[in-house]
Scaffold this motif. Structure first.
Motif, PDB file in Angstrom:
ATOM      1  N   SER A  22       0.809  -1.216   0.000  1.00 40.99           N
ATOM      2  CA  SER A  22       0.000   0.000   0.000  1.00 40.99           C
ATOM      3  C   SER A  22       0.843   1.268   0.000  1.00 40.99           C
ATOM      4  O   SER A  22       0.305   2.364  -0.128  1.00 40.99           O
ATOM      5  CB  SER A  22      -0.924   0.004   1.225  1.00 40.99           C
ATOM      6  N   PRO A  24       2.847   4.306  -1.195  1.00 42.37           N
ATOM      7  CA  PRO A  24       2.892   5.021  -2.479  1.00 42.37           C
ATOM      8  C   PRO A  24       4.236   4.836  -3.181  1.00 42.37           C
ATOM      9  O   PRO A  24       5.276   4.682  -2.529  1.00 42.37           O
ATOM     10  CB  PRO A  24       2.672   6.480  -2.068  1.00 42.37           C
ATOM     11  N   THR A  25       4.207   4.862  -4.495  1.00 43.64           N
ATOM     12  CA  THR A  25       5.413   4.651  -5.301  1.00 43.64           C
ATOM     13  C   THR A  25       5.509   5.722  -6.375  1.00 43.64           C
ATOM     14  O   THR A  25       4.519   6.023  -7.047  1.00 43.64           O
ATOM     15  CB  THR A  25       5.394   3.265  -5.968  1.00 43.64           C
ATOM     16  N   ALA A  27       7.143   6.315  -9.905  1.00 38.33           N
ATOM     17  CA  ALA A  27       7.706   5.480 -10.971  1.00 38.33           C
ATOM     18  C   ALA A  27       7.846   6.278 -12.247  1.00 38.33           C
ATOM     19  O   ALA A  27       7.155   7.283 -12.465  1.00 38.33           O
ATOM     20  CB  ALA A  27       6.819   4.252 -11.208  1.00 38.33           C
ATOM     21  N   THR A  44       4.988   9.284 -12.372  1.00 35.18           N
ATOM     22  CA  THR A  44       3.703   9.253 -11.672  1.00 35.18           C
ATOM     23  C   THR A  44       3.874   8.830 -10.222  1.00 35.18           C
ATOM     24  O   THR A  44       4.802   8.096  -9.868  1.00 35.18           O
ATOM     25  CB  THR A  44       2.719   8.279 -12.355  1.00 35.18           C
ATOM     26  N   SER A  46       1.863   6.697  -7.446  1.00 34.13           N
ATOM     27  CA  SER A  46       0.815   5.678  -7.502  1.00 34.13           C
ATOM     28  C   SER A  46      -0.411   6.053  -6.676  1.00 34.13           C
ATOM     29  O   SER A  46      -1.554   5.773  -7.080  1.00 34.13           O
ATOM     30  CB  SER A  46       1.367   4.337  -7.028  1.00 34.13           C
ATOM     31  N   SER A  47      -0.211   6.701  -5.529  1.00 33.94           N
ATOM     32  CA  SER A  47      -1.356   7.082  -4.688  1.00 33.94           C
ATOM     33  C   SER A  47      -0.966   8.221  -3.762  1.00 33.94           C
ATOM     34  O   SER A  47       0.205   8.386  -3.408  1.00 33.94           O
ATOM     35  CB  SER A  47      -1.852   5.890  -3.864  1.00 33.94           C
ATOM     36  N   SER A 106      -5.189   8.574  -7.034  1.00 33.52           N
ATOM     37  CA  SER A 106      -4.271   7.532  -7.503  1.00 33.52           C
ATOM     38  C   SER A 106      -3.751   7.888  -8.890  1.00 33.52           C
ATOM     39  O   SER A 106      -4.359   8.671  -9.616  1.00 33.52           O
ATOM     40  CB  SER A 106      -4.968   6.167  -7.536  1.00 33.52           C
ATOM     41  N   ASP A 107      -2.603   7.291  -9.223  1.00 34.57           N
ATOM     42  CA  ASP A 107      -1.958   7.533 -10.528  1.00 34.57           C
ATOM     43  C   ASP A 107      -1.848   9.031 -10.814  1.00 34.57           C
ATOM     44  O   ASP A 107      -2.312   9.538 -11.838  1.00 34.57           O
ATOM     45  CB  ASP A 107      -2.728   6.835 -11.652  1.00 34.57           C
ATOM     46  N   THR A 145      10.802   3.448  -8.179  1.00 31.76           N
ATOM     47  CA  THR A 145      11.177   2.356  -9.087  1.00 31.76           C
ATOM     48  C   THR A 145      11.888   2.933 -10.301  1.00 31.76           C
ATOM     49  O   THR A 145      11.479   3.964 -10.846  1.00 31.76           O
ATOM     50  CB  THR A 145       9.942   1.554  -9.543  1.00 31.76           C
TER      51      THR A 145
END
Length: 207
Positions: A22, A24-25, A27, A44, A46-47, A106-107, A145
């Protein structure tokens, strides 16, 4: 006692796995591009569980001799700045004063970087988050990432090399003396002419 320890360990591992999933990432996208062409990679988040008030993110390439950063952009946040610092690094910086990113979003697009492919090879595109804050002003600590950009030889160069290799292939047509192709028909004609001349000479001799 052993059962209690095993249960506690299982719960701890489950919680750690859940938190990692869960978390956030930030990337960046990967790409494959021909030499001389450009590719644009999206960055981006992720959340954003608690919204987003602002951020500063650095994007770097591992080998600018393979591909260099030539442009960067950011969506409208109210205050934003995308800067190419050098061939290998760009900074994406923004403050969300218009409420673009709400809690639970998100995103979330943070920006893009454009890479010019310089030479065939492979390089890593990395993300470094200098600072990302929630709407409450708390720091967000996302994972990051990396991505890979593969630069291929220009397709036109590949085609030209293929044509060049074909044109240099040795001929399989048999050659005669001094490069004459297939001398058999020529020799046959010469033999026929000689036979006619001999017949004429014999016919002309007095009996």
């Amino acid at each position: 006692m052993l059962l209690a320890v095993t249960l506690a360990t299982t719960l701890a591992l489950t919680a750690a796995t859940s938190n990692a999933a869960s978390q956030p990432t930030v990337a960046v996208g990967s790409a494959t591009v021909d030499t001389g062409d450009r590719t644009t990679l999206a960055v981006t988040l992720s959340s954003a569980p608690d919204g987003l008030s602002g951020y500063s993110v650095f994007v770097t390439v591992s080998d600018p001799s393979t591909g260099l950063i030539v442009d960067a952009s950011i969506p409208t946040f109210g205050i934003q700045n995308a800067t190419v610092l050098d061939d290998a690094t760009a900074e994406l910086r923004a403050v969300d004063i218009i409420g673009r990113v709400d809690s639970g979003a998100s995103d979330v697009p943070l920006g893009t970087v454009t890479i010019l492919a310089s030479a065939p090879g492979e390089m890593t595109v990395s993300i470094v988050t200098s600072r990302i804050d929630t709407d409450r002003g708390d720091p967000l600590h996302p994972r990051t990432t990396n991505a890979t950009v593969i630069v291929r030889e220009d397709s036109r160069q590949r085609a030209d090399r293929s044509v060049g290799n074909t044109s240099r292939m040795p001929s399989t047509t048999p050659k005669g003396p001094r490069g004459l192709t297939n001398p058999a028909p020529i020799l046959g004609v010469c033999g026929a002419v000689t036979a006619v001349i001999v017949a004429m000479l014999l016919a002309a001799r007095p009996s």
